[in-house]
Write an enzyme that holds these catalytic residues in place. Structure first.
Site, PDB file in Angstrom:
ATOM      1  N   HIS A 204     -20.805 -18.262   3.340  1.00 49.55           N
ATOM      2  CA  HIS A 204     -19.852 -19.354   3.132  1.00 49.55           C
ATOM      3  C   HIS A 204     -19.649 -20.200   4.375  1.00 49.55           C
ATOM      4  CE1 HIS A 204     -18.853 -16.926  -0.439  1.00 49.55           C
ATOM      5  NE2 HIS A 204     -18.938 -18.130  -0.946  1.00 49.55           N
ATOM      6  N   GLU A 452     -23.187 -16.094 -11.897  1.00 51.19           N
ATOM      7  CA  GLU A 452     -23.561 -15.704 -10.532  1.00 51.19           C
ATOM      8  C   GLU A 452     -23.631 -14.193 -10.364  1.00 51.19           C
ATOM      9  OE1 GLU A 452     -20.728 -17.442  -7.775  1.00 51.19           O
ATOM     10  OE2 GLU A 452     -19.058 -17.033  -9.107  1.00 51.19           O
ATOM     11  N   ASP A 476     -24.611 -16.352  -5.042  1.00 52.25           N
ATOM     12  CA  ASP A 476     -24.194 -14.989  -5.390  1.00 52.25           C
ATOM     13  C   ASP A 476     -25.175 -14.331  -6.341  1.00 52.25           C
ATOM     14  OD1 ASP A 476     -21.882 -14.451  -3.880  1.00 52.25           O
ATOM     15  OD2 ASP A 476     -20.802 -15.939  -5.049  1.00 52.25           O
ATOM     16  N   CYS A 523     -25.446 -24.992  -9.275  1.00 53.61           N
ATOM     17  CA  CYS A 523     -24.591 -25.540  -8.223  1.00 53.61           C
ATOM     18  C   CYS A 523     -24.645 -24.691  -6.954  1.00 53.61           C
ATOM     19  CB  CYS A 523     -23.156 -25.688  -8.709  1.00 53.61           C
ATOM     20  SG  CYS A 523     -22.384 -24.120  -9.140  1.00 53.61           S
TER      21      CYS A 523
HETATM   22  C1  PEP Z   1     -22.777 -19.549  -5.666  1.00 50.31           C
HETATM   23  O1  PEP Z   1     -22.484 -18.351  -5.575  1.00 50.31           O
HETATM   24  O2  PEP Z   1     -23.950 -19.962  -5.803  1.00 50.31           O
HETATM   25  C2  PEP Z   1     -21.723 -20.572  -5.615  1.00 50.31           C
HETATM   26  C3  PEP Z   1     -21.980 -21.833  -5.857  1.00 50.31           C
HETATM   27  O3  PEP Z   1     -20.472 -20.149  -5.263  1.00 50.31           O
HETATM   28  P1  PEP Z   1     -20.016 -19.856  -3.735  1.00 50.31           P
HETATM   29  O4  PEP Z   1     -21.143 -20.253  -2.829  1.00 50.31           O
HETATM   30  O5  PEP Z   1     -18.790 -20.649  -3.481  1.00 50.31           O
HETATM   31  O6  PEP Z   1     -19.766 -18.389  -3.770  1.00 50.31           O
HETATM   32 MG    MG Z   2     -20.393 -17.792  -5.720  1.00 50.67          MG
END
Ligand code: PEP
Ligand code: MG
Length: 592
Positions: A204, A452, A476, A523
């Protein structure tokens, strides 16, 4: 005599955010603590003691988290740091330090911060004055008490552990590691770039840094030991190279690359108003991810048609309490209005795992989880804390009166999580309907889910009965499919969204969504990588949501692609033995 120039050193880390940064290297260090020495009102003493308990819990959680990250360090560093963290954790139990602080607070002479500092100082002095033990070990124990007190005071006063704004403008920010909440505090105009010794490509923190648009390399191990503060450094966010004390030739090469990039960026801006369609005329929907509100103008300029993933975590970061309904409504409404009729997909709070949100410390289980990524995170946490979920739903429903909104549920693994969220949404809707002067949209917004977890991908036909849309979170999904942390260094070659196992789950989800007749997008970070665009199109994806600054490059690739070639590519990738082979297939396709 001419001073000798320090010799050039090159390091390699993970290229997490593109671009070249040239600047002086400065390390982010902790700012001085500011403590109030005012005598508290006697009526406030119980409240002061509760604040102390909260700060202890928060400090313990932080230390546990640090401990769980130790495994990524070399064995000898682990051996050095682990016992120290245990000492700190012990001191935050029922020890003389905490008993001493409490009795000072109860005596009513000092507030909890001043009491913490005074008690720690008194105990440190007493340790230093002891006889019979050697001086070095007395000093070490005194330092430990002071360190624990500093952590407690930072958590009591919510003063950040590091202040970035005090570093010189235009410098390269260097740190051992950065937490996502810390990255959210960085002013992108303040720095030329960022380099850390630890961190992975899709963690993140990396996502945040890409959102800031700053060239960044994470995981450049040894950077702090090898660099001198104030010396020149080049950070290449495309290759992952970090050059300390660059030679004249290296500087010239970096400057050339920088101006070529600026020219390329300008050339790309012509794609802003062109449609995202393949050579054969197939339309692709391009949207942007939003991590921090300051990205809004960038999203508008990128050519994205809406926000496909609004990560609502930013609202909960770096604050004492979770934002109330009014605050959240105002923030969502501003974003919806700024998008001027383009859709906004707001994801419910996805707290947990490596996302560390101080305002939610009280919702954390008392005993830190052995494996937070597999524990109480995302929708699991929200369903356990009804008020948190309902406040957010109320704010989103109210903001939906100002423009098209979709609501997205994070970290779904079973159908019950969607049905219970939908029930909560209906409950909140009915409550808002009864409330006077509350504007709502004509009907409830669509409720969709992030795919995810492997469970969500495999159970997609079942989940599609309850969800209005799917958005595949490749970050994820990759982590949970491969059982490899997304923040792991790339050289371990474990975490990789191009692994055929992950691609098969994407393909499966797309087929299930098509059979159920619901929209599906990607996404995760893979959507931001132009090299992967033909592959995702070939797997059947027609909606992508990505970092705003990737939109023009991805659009350029789409406009040069044909569906037939993309499908051929995807079939080859699905049959490939591993991620490396998929990468080669993509590289070959790029050449032709
Ligand atoms: C993901 O897991 O791909 C996602 C878009 O969510 P985050 O990166 O915020 O966990
Ligand atoms: Mg995620």
């Amino acid at each position: 005599m001419k001073p000798t120039r320090p010799s050039e050193k090159r390091l390699t880390g993970q290229p997490v955010s593109p671009g070249i940064a040239i600047g002086q290297l400065h390390e982010a260090t902790e700012a001085e603590l500011v403590i109030s020495f005012q005598k508290p009102d006697p009526a406030n003493i119980p409240g002061e003691l509760t604040r102390l308990d909260d700060a202890v819990t928060r400090s313990r959680n932080q230390l546990q988290k640090l401990k769980s990250r130790l495994t990524a360090l070399p064995k000898d560093s682990q051996a050095e740091i682990a016992p120290l963290l245990d000492v700190y954790l012990h001191m935050l139990g029922s020890t003389r330090l905490l008993r001493g602080i409490k009795s000072r607070v109860k005596a009513g002479e000092q507030g909890v911060e001043a009491a913490t500092q005074a008690e720690a100082e008194a105990q440190a002095e007493a340790i230093l004055a002891q006889h019979g033990t050697d001086k070095a070990s007395r000093q070490r124990r005194a330092d430990e008490v002071r360190e624990v007190a500093r952590r407690l005071i930072r958590n009591l006063t919510l003063q950040p552990f590091r202040s970035f704004d005090l570093l010189p403008q235009g410098s390269v920010l260097a740190a051992h590691d950065l937490r996502p909440a810390e990255a959210a505090l960085i002013q992108p105009t303040h720095f030329a770039g960022i380099v850390t010794a630890e961190g992975g490509l899709d963690g993140h923190t990396a996502v945040m840094l890409r959102a800031l648009g700053l060239p960044a390399v994470l995981g450049a191990s040894g950077v702090l030991e090898k660099a001198t503060v104030g010396s020149l450094v080049i950070v290449d966010g495309d290759s992952g190279e970090v050059i300390l004390n660059p030679s004249r030739a290296s500087l010239d090469a970096a400057r050339k690359k920088l101006s070529a990039q600026t020219r390329a960026r300008r050339a790309l801006s012509r794609f802003q108003h062109l449609p995202a369609q393949t050579r054969c005329g197939m339309q692709v929907e391009l949207q942007a991810n939003l991590e921090l509100p300051f990205e809004l103008p960038l999203i508008a300029a990128s050519g994205a048609r809406g926000i496909g993933l609004l990560r609502s975590e930013f609202m909960f970061m770096n604050r004492d309490l979770a934002p109330d309904e009014e605050t959240q409504t105002r923030i969502y409404r501003d974003i919806v209005e700024a998008m001027d009729g383009d859709p906004v997909t707001i994801r419910l709070l996805d707290w947990g795992s490596d996302k560390d949100v101080e305002a939610l410390a009280r919702f954390v289980p008392d005993n830190p989880e052995p494996n937070p990524a597999l524990g109480m995170r995302g929708i699991r946490l929200l369903l356990k804390h009804e008020a948190l979920l309902e406040t957010q739903l109320a704010a989103i429903l109210r903001a939906a009166a100002s423009g098209p909104v979709r609501i997205m549920v994070p970290m779904v693994s079973v159908a019950r999580e969607i049905t219970e969220t939908r029930e909560a949404m209906r409950r909140v809707w009915r409550r808002l309907k009864r409330r006077k002067n509350t504007k709502l949209p004509e009907k409830m917004p669509p409720l969709g889910i992030m795919v995810e977890t492997p469970a969500a991908a495999l159970a997609a036909p079942l989940l599609a009965r309850h969800a209005d849309f799917f958005a595949i979170g490749t970050n994820d999904l990759t982590m949970y499919t491969l059982a490899a942390d997304r923040a792991l260094p790339a050289d371990m070659k474990l975490y990789d969204p191009l692994e055929p196992a992950v691609l098969r789950l994407i393909h499966l989800t797309v087929s299930f969504a098509a059979a159920a007749g619901i929209p599906v997008s990607v996404c995760g970070e893979l959507a931001s990588r132009p090299a992967a665009t033909p592959l995702l199109l070939g797997l059947g994806i027609r909606q992508l949501s990505m970092q705003g600054n990737s939109v023009p490059r991805v659009k350029q690739v789409i406009r040069a692609s044909s569906l037939q070639a993309c499908e051929h590519l995807a079939n080859q990738a699905l049959a490939a033995p591993d991620a490396e082979a998929v990468r080669e297939i993509l590289a070959k396709a790029q050449e032709t």
